[in-house]
Design an enzyme around this catalytic site. Structure first.
Site, PDB file in Angstrom:
ATOM      1  N   HIS A 171       0.836  -1.201   0.000  1.00 22.52           N
ATOM      2  CA  HIS A 171       0.000   0.000   0.000  1.00 22.52           C
ATOM      3  C   HIS A 171       0.877   1.260   0.000  1.00 22.52           C
ATOM      4  O   HIS A 171       0.628   2.205  -0.755  1.00 22.52           O
ATOM      5  CB  HIS A 171      -0.911  -0.017   1.234  1.00 22.52           C
ATOM      6  CG  HIS A 171      -1.753   1.206   1.406  1.00 22.52           C
ATOM      7  ND1 HIS A 171      -3.074   1.267   1.001  1.00 22.52           N
ATOM      8  CD2 HIS A 171      -1.465   2.417   1.949  1.00 22.52           C
ATOM      9  CE1 HIS A 171      -3.555   2.473   1.283  1.00 22.52           C
ATOM     10  NE2 HIS A 171      -2.600   3.178   1.865  1.00 22.52           N
ATOM     11  N   GLU A 172       1.915   1.264   0.823  1.00 23.68           N
ATOM     12  CA  GLU A 172       2.806   2.426   0.887  1.00 23.68           C
ATOM     13  C   GLU A 172       3.656   2.547  -0.381  1.00 23.68           C
ATOM     14  O   GLU A 172       3.931   3.658  -0.849  1.00 23.68           O
ATOM     15  CB  GLU A 172       3.697   2.340   2.128  1.00 23.68           C
ATOM     16  CG  GLU A 172       2.942   2.273   3.438  1.00 23.68           C
ATOM     17  CD  GLU A 172       1.886   3.363   3.578  1.00 23.68           C
ATOM     18  OE1 GLU A 172       2.084   4.468   3.029  1.00 23.68           O
ATOM     19  OE2 GLU A 172       0.860   3.110   4.216  1.00 23.68           O
ATOM     20  N   HIS A 208       1.669   4.309  -2.927  1.00 22.55           N
ATOM     21  CA  HIS A 208       1.710   5.766  -2.752  1.00 22.55           C
ATOM     22  C   HIS A 208       2.958   6.349  -3.416  1.00 22.55           C
ATOM     23  O   HIS A 208       2.900   7.390  -4.078  1.00 22.55           O
ATOM     24  CB  HIS A 208       1.715   6.126  -1.268  1.00 22.55           C
ATOM     25  CG  HIS A 208       0.370   6.071  -0.619  1.00 22.55           C
ATOM     26  ND1 HIS A 208      -0.747   6.682  -1.143  1.00 22.55           N
ATOM     27  CD2 HIS A 208      -0.038   5.485   0.546  1.00 22.55           C
ATOM     28  CE1 HIS A 208      -1.779   6.485  -0.341  1.00 22.55           C
ATOM     29  NE2 HIS A 208      -1.375   5.749   0.682  1.00 22.55           N
ATOM     30  N   GLU A 268      -6.078   7.244  -1.006  1.00 20.55           N
ATOM     31  CA  GLU A 268      -6.119   6.002  -0.225  1.00 20.55           C
ATOM     32  C   GLU A 268      -6.802   4.888  -1.013  1.00 20.55           C
ATOM     33  O   GLU A 268      -6.357   3.739  -0.984  1.00 20.55           O
ATOM     34  CB  GLU A 268      -6.849   6.244   1.101  1.00 20.55           C
ATOM     35  CG  GLU A 268      -6.055   7.077   2.092  1.00 20.55           C
ATOM     36  CD  GLU A 268      -4.710   6.483   2.419  1.00 20.55           C
ATOM     37  OE1 GLU A 268      -4.588   5.243   2.507  1.00 20.55           O
ATOM     38  OE2 GLU A 268      -3.752   7.254   2.577  1.00 20.55           O
TER      39      GLU A 268
END
Length: 345
Positions: free
Chosen positions: A159-160, A163, A251
């Site tokens: 997930h990071e 980003h 997100e």
């Protein structure tokens, strides 16, 4: 699943960058207009004089100052973020398993492995920061490492990485400049107004004629401060709303990106559920300590009041969209992605 860039997120970030350049100019011009058309005429009435002052704003100067502020935010936002949560960079020798996971997941999307930092907080959370893909840092808390492992930990790291791959971490860091600046201007005006009130409260004078100029100055100062607070508050609310809406969409994009990287949407769904179950057990003090102004960067939101403690928050959360989509909605979306993958297979 293969990595696909999120075009809608890129469009939203481009709009955010445009607003970053336009809104500060609009803020300064609005203050200038208020001074020229409200404060100066009021001063003329109070002092019974002809006043032809006009505040002129130099567009190049304001634009240069805006670029300077954005440049400082761009260059140092990652350091501010790490310092605010007490995170320190760690090496592969310090956390070999964690570093190996981050390296493997980064290679899957052709990304230079971000630096790794660990925060001593017991709150299970993570975020990414950095001014570019090659200078990014993924931050995890000790609480996250104690809460998750295996596929769930991979999913959070993915997930990071999403980003970083989407380049939204730097945009979010820079986008917080205007809300921070307008809030600081409003607080400064409010503080000066409070100081004046204390001075006036201790002032006594017997000659009513001699006090008239002083009263005129006080009225002028109060109106100026109130007008500054009002204008700053309006721009703060507008810029903060845009910041929060961008935060929500990024997100969702990172959740989708994590599913693409790991090929296992349910792993992130389970990780979010476990973090969501753990968060209410964390003391409020610990939640406030890890906020540090980077709440919107975390994978999971922090349920803390805005600007103050307890139920006497300065501004109610109810008037703003949340920094993150509802966790249950994110989990439902990830389960839907898993069902789609199974159907295709």
């Amino acid at each position: 699943m293969q990595w696909e860039p999120d075009r809608a997120l890129q469009a939203r970030m481009a709009l955010a960058i445009l607003l970053l350049a336009v809104l500060p100019l609009a803020f300064v011009y609005t203050l200038s207009w208020a001074f020229t058309h409200v404060i100066v005429p009021l001063a003329a009435v109070l002092f019974e004089a002809q006043i032809d002052w006009q505040l002129t704003v130099s567009l190049p100067v304001i634009f240069a100052l805006t670029l300077g502020g954005l440049g400082v935010q761009y260059l140092f936002a990652d350091r501010f973020a790490l310092r605010s949560v007490g995170a320190s960079h760690v090496t592969a020798a310090d956390y070999p398993d964690l570093h190996s996971r981050l390296q493997r997941l980064s290679q899957q999307v052709g990304l230079t492995t971000p630096k790794l930092a660990v925060s001593p907080s017991s709150v299970p959370n993570a975020f990414a920061t950095g001014r570019s893909q090659s200078a990014a840092t993924v931050v995890v808390t000790e609480g996250l490492l104690e809460t998750l492992d295996g596929d769930e930990l991979d999913a959070v790291l993915a997930h990071e990485i999403a980003h970083v791959k989407n380049r939204d971490a730097v945009v979010m860091s820079v986008a917080y400049l205007l809300p921070s600046f307008t809030y600081a201007v409003a607080v400064t005006a409010y503080t000066l107004l409070g100081g004046l009130w204390n001075v006036v409260g201790h002032f006594h004078h017997s000659d009513s004629d001699d006090i008239r100029p002083l009263l005129a100055v006080i009225v002028l100062f109060v109106v100026s401060a109130l007008l500054t607070i009002l204008i700053s508050a309006l721009f703060w609310i507008g810029s903060f709303l845009l910041f929060r809406l961008l935060s929500q969409y990024r997100e969702r994009a990172a959740d989708r990106g994590a599913a693409q990287i790991t090929g296992n949407p349910l792993a992130l769904a389970n990780a979010l559920a476990e973090i969501d179950e753990t968060m209410p057990t964390i003391p409020d003090r610990d939640l406030r300590e890890i906020d540090g102004g980077v709440e919107a960067l975390y994978i999971a939101p922090l349920d803390t009041p805005m600007f103050t403690d307890g139920d006497d928050a300065l501004i109610s959360r109810d008037i703003f969209p949340e920094s993150h989509p509802q966790t249950r909605d994110r989990i439902a979306y990830l389960k839907g992605l898993a069902a789609e993958s199974e159907a295709v297979a």
